[in-house]
Design a protein around this motif. Structure first.
Motif, PDB file in Angstrom:
ATOM      1  N   GLY A  13       0.789  -1.221   0.000  1.00 14.21           N
ATOM      2  CA  GLY A  13       0.000   0.000   0.000  1.00 14.21           C
ATOM      3  C   GLY A  13       0.822   1.273   0.000  1.00 14.21           C
ATOM      4  O   GLY A  13       0.266   2.377  -0.055  1.00 14.21           O
ATOM      5  N   TYR A  14       2.147   1.151   0.076  1.00 14.46           N
ATOM      6  CA  TYR A  14       2.999   2.332  -0.063  1.00 14.46           C
ATOM      7  C   TYR A  14       2.859   2.868  -1.488  1.00 14.46           C
ATOM      8  O   TYR A  14       2.859   2.104  -2.456  1.00 14.46           O
ATOM      9  CB  TYR A  14       4.462   1.981   0.191  1.00 14.46           C
ATOM     10  N   VAL A  48       5.049   4.884  -3.093  1.00 15.40           N
ATOM     11  CA  VAL A  48       6.355   4.783  -3.738  1.00 15.40           C
ATOM     12  C   VAL A  48       7.281   3.991  -2.829  1.00 15.40           C
ATOM     13  O   VAL A  48       7.021   3.824  -1.639  1.00 15.40           O
ATOM     14  CB  VAL A  48       6.965   6.180  -4.035  1.00 15.40           C
ATOM     15  N   GLN A  49       8.375   3.524  -3.402  1.00 15.12           N
ATOM     16  CA  GLN A  49       9.281   2.657  -2.653  1.00 15.12           C
ATOM     17  C   GLN A  49      10.060   3.412  -1.578  1.00 15.12           C
ATOM     18  O   GLN A  49      10.303   2.886  -0.497  1.00 15.12           O
ATOM     19  CB  GLN A  49      10.261   1.985  -3.621  1.00 15.12           C
ATOM     20  N   ARG A  50      10.440   4.658  -1.860  1.00 16.93           N
ATOM     21  CA  ARG A  50      11.185   5.445  -0.870  1.00 16.93           C
ATOM     22  C   ARG A  50      10.865   6.921  -1.020  1.00 16.93           C
ATOM     23  O   ARG A  50      10.623   7.408  -2.124  1.00 16.93           O
ATOM     24  CB  ARG A  50      12.699   5.277  -1.032  1.00 16.93           C
ATOM     25  N   ILE A  51      10.903   7.625   0.119  1.00 23.74           N
ATOM     26  CA  ILE A  51      10.835   9.090   0.133  1.00 23.74           C
ATOM     27  C   ILE A  51      11.961   9.560   1.046  1.00 23.74           C
ATOM     28  O   ILE A  51      11.897   9.371   2.264  1.00 23.74           O
ATOM     29  CB  ILE A  51       9.483   9.605   0.657  1.00 23.74           C
ATOM     30  N   GLU A  52      12.986  10.160   0.460  1.00 26.03           N
ATOM     31  CA  GLU A  52      14.149  10.576   1.237  1.00 26.03           C
ATOM     32  C   GLU A  52      14.396  12.068   1.062  1.00 26.03           C
ATOM     33  O   GLU A  52      14.061  12.647   0.029  1.00 26.03           O
ATOM     34  CB  GLU A  52      15.389   9.784   0.806  1.00 26.03           C
ATOM     35  N   HIS A 105      11.543   9.544   4.885  1.00 24.65           N
ATOM     36  CA  HIS A 105      10.127   9.792   5.171  1.00 24.65           C
ATOM     37  C   HIS A 105       9.212   8.716   4.578  1.00 24.65           C
ATOM     38  O   HIS A 105       7.997   8.917   4.518  1.00 24.65           O
ATOM     39  CB  HIS A 105       9.707  11.151   4.600  1.00 24.65           C
ATOM     40  N   THR A 106       9.758   7.589   4.170  1.00 22.75           N
ATOM     41  CA  THR A 106       8.940   6.563   3.522  1.00 22.75           C
ATOM     42  C   THR A 106       7.777   6.127   4.405  1.00 22.75           C
ATOM     43  O   THR A 106       6.663   5.886   3.924  1.00 22.75           O
ATOM     44  CB  THR A 106       9.815   5.347   3.161  1.00 22.75           C
ATOM     45  N   PHE A 107       8.007   6.034   5.702  1.00 25.96           N
ATOM     46  CA  PHE A 107       6.972   5.589   6.643  1.00 25.96           C
ATOM     47  C   PHE A 107       5.757   6.513   6.650  1.00 25.96           C
ATOM     48  O   PHE A 107       4.655   6.098   7.036  1.00 25.96           O
ATOM     49  CB  PHE A 107       7.552   5.534   8.063  1.00 25.96           C
ATOM     50  N   ALA A 108       5.933   7.773   6.249  1.00 28.39           N
ATOM     51  CA  ALA A 108       4.838   8.744   6.316  1.00 28.39           C
ATOM     52  C   ALA A 108       3.695   8.393   5.366  1.00 28.39           C
ATOM     53  O   ALA A 108       2.638   9.022   5.412  1.00 28.39           O
ATOM     54  CB  ALA A 108       5.359  10.146   6.010  1.00 28.39           C
TER      55      ALA A 108
END
Length: 513
Positions: free
Chosen positions: A299-300, A302-306, A321-324
């Motif tokens: 359900g993410y 995108v794979q990463r948000i940095e 910030h991926t967890f957000a």
């Protein structure tokens, strides 16, 4: 928590290391009908169980086990128990016991490990580590190594011998974490619904665990995530921030202009702190690169948000910030800082309201944490349930351990100084927290990194040669597309004017924490 104990939990998954497809298929079917157990039945798991009792047709999906010599409904007040449906209470009592030849006996932790596939250790930080050690030992003795263990503690842990504070899931990275926004009274509303996250660093374990929890009640939607460390950090941080939010609502109810800024900053700083903690994960690369499937399958978006900063001419990643993207996790923070339209706010929010009431009446900050806890006890809030105050006690160690930048924690820092500072610091904190203009200035200025305030200061002091040189250099460098190094600072100008309270508070915090 010993290192050996943490190592024992490295295998915290549903499946044995087998390549036998038939064995794996059989295990999947076992999990499809598997039970969830909650050990140590405090207010949250008991309220969740009541919600399940109202909704579910098959009461065997959820089992409870109170701590030894504790009552199953002991976390509820007598008035709350009197307002419950006796039939639902009877269902809860069956969840918390099992039939023997001598009659029904209360479940124990061992009973949960025998009968459940997922066991959530529900105690607060005072007991959860001891419970984890016991659960690991019992799991091995019972031959149930593939029962997944998780926790939901919402405060920082502390090792009295080593005198260090930490996030338990960071200490034991394979420990699952279950969290979501809730108000305990609202969980007993048959028409309301809630979201939650079950996080485990293995995406497959997270997916299966979330499905098991999601089946408990149609009113509780549980989605999967891999960010267990970030989830637990956020829960501890938002409990502290909720105290400040409650203070803000109560003390500044006649100054509503400052509240949106205050609440936005409290929310953003919780997330920014967790993003910094995320960069310190020991298993960070494995978290993203060695999963059975992409995080977008959970359900993410995108794979990463940095996030990155330019340091010394190089782009350096400083936050993850991926967890957000986990909606329930963010909703937990936001909901904990809101004054509900009906019912009561969270206990930590109420503690902030109590703080505001007494600071207004006494015209001072509390003399100590003990005095604040006494104020809360007098207002009917048990200090054992105030996880925000408990986390605040260990805040300086957490800031140092995870290298949380001062400008990402300015609001909690201010609250800490109001309670733990010396008398002079408390006076400054009182002025900032109680005067709307000082508080709004503090909110605006304290979020800037220390080096980022040099240029704003220079504009206020153009008569100083160093200030003018700094700005001239910036313009020339911009025109020439050259980088400005961080060491072009200026000395603080000498002035006879008394600096405002919000600047005093920032100086104290930056030098003390």
């Amino acid at each position: 928590m010993s290192l050996s104990t943490a190592a024992l939990l490295n295998s915290n998954g549903f499946f044995p290391p087998s390549l036998d497809r038939d064995q794996v298929r059989q295990r999947v079917w076992e999990l499809e009908t598997g039970k969830v157990g909650f050990y140590s039945v405090g207010l949250y798991p008991a309220s969740l169980a009541y919600n399940c009792a109202m909704q579910q047709k098959d009461e065997d999906n959820l089992l409870l086990a109170p701590r030894p010599e504790r009552e199953l409904l002991g976390a509820f007040t007598q008035s709350a128990i009197e307002g419950m449906d006796p039939n639902h209470v009877a269902v809860m009592e069956r969840m918390g016991s099992h039939q023997t030849e001598g009659g029904r006996q209360p479940n124990t932790l061992a009973d949960l490990l025998k009968r459940c596939e997922l066991v959530v250790l529900s105690a607060n930080s005072n007991h959860v580590e001891d419970d984890l050690i016991e659960a690991i030992q019992l799991r091995d003795q019972l031959g149930r190594q593939h029962v997944v263990l998780a926790c939901l503690a919402g405060s920082f842990s502390h090792d009295n011998i080593a005198n260090e504070s930490y996030v338990l899931c960071e200490k034991v990275p394979s420990l699952g974490f279950f969290s979501g926004f809730h108000r305990h009274g609202a969980l007993r509303n048959p028409l309301d619904s809630f979201t939650a996250n079950f996080c485990h660093p293995n995406a497959l374990t997270a997916l299966l665990g979330a499905r098991m929890l999601d089946r408990l009640s149609p009113n509780i939607q549980v989605s999967a995530g891999v960010h267990n460390i970030e989830g637990q950090y956020i829960k501890a941080a938002k409990n502290m921030s909720s105290v400040f939010a409650g203070f803000g609502y109560a003390y500044h109810q006649d100054n509503p202009g400052v509240l949106p800024t205050l609440l936005t900053l409290l929310l953003d700083q919780c997330l920014d702190q967790a993003a910094t903690v995320s960069m310190a994960r020991r298993n960070r690369q494995r978290l993203y690169n060695r999963q059975p499937f992409a995080l977008t399958e959970l359900g993410y978006g995108v794979q990463r948000i940095e996030a990155a900063l330019v340091r010394g001419g190089d782009m350096e990643k400083v936050r993850d910030h991926t967890f957000a993207q986990l909606t329930a996790m963010v909703a937990d923070v936001r909901g904990s800082m809101m004054l509900p339209v009906s019912g009561t706010p969270t206990r930590n929010f109420q503690a902030g309201q109590v703080l505001a009431e007494h600071m207004r009446a006494e015209n001072r900050c509390p003399q100590s944490m003990e005095e604040l806890e006494n104020w809360c006890e007098q207002a009917g809030l048990r200090k054992g349930g105030l996880e925000g105050l408990k986390s605040l006690r260990y805040w300086p160690q957490i800031v140092r351990k995870y290298a949380v930048p001062v400008h990402d924690a300015s609001m909690v820092n201010l609250l800490y100084m109001a309670i733990y500072g010396n008398s002079t610091t408390k006076d400054v904190a009182f002025s900032v927290m109680t005067e709307s203009r000082e508080l709004s200035n503090y909110c605006q200025e304290s979020v800037r990194p220390t080096h980022s305030r040099r240029y704003a200061d220079a504009l206020q002091n153009l008569e100083q040669p160093e200030a003018m040189d700094l700005l001239v250099n910036a313009v020339v460098a911009d025109n020439a597309r050259r980088l400005i190094r961080d060491d072009n600072g200026i000395e603080e100008p000498e002035t006879a004017d008394e600096p405002p309270a919000y600047l005093k508070a920032m100086n104290v915090i930056e030098n003390a924490l």
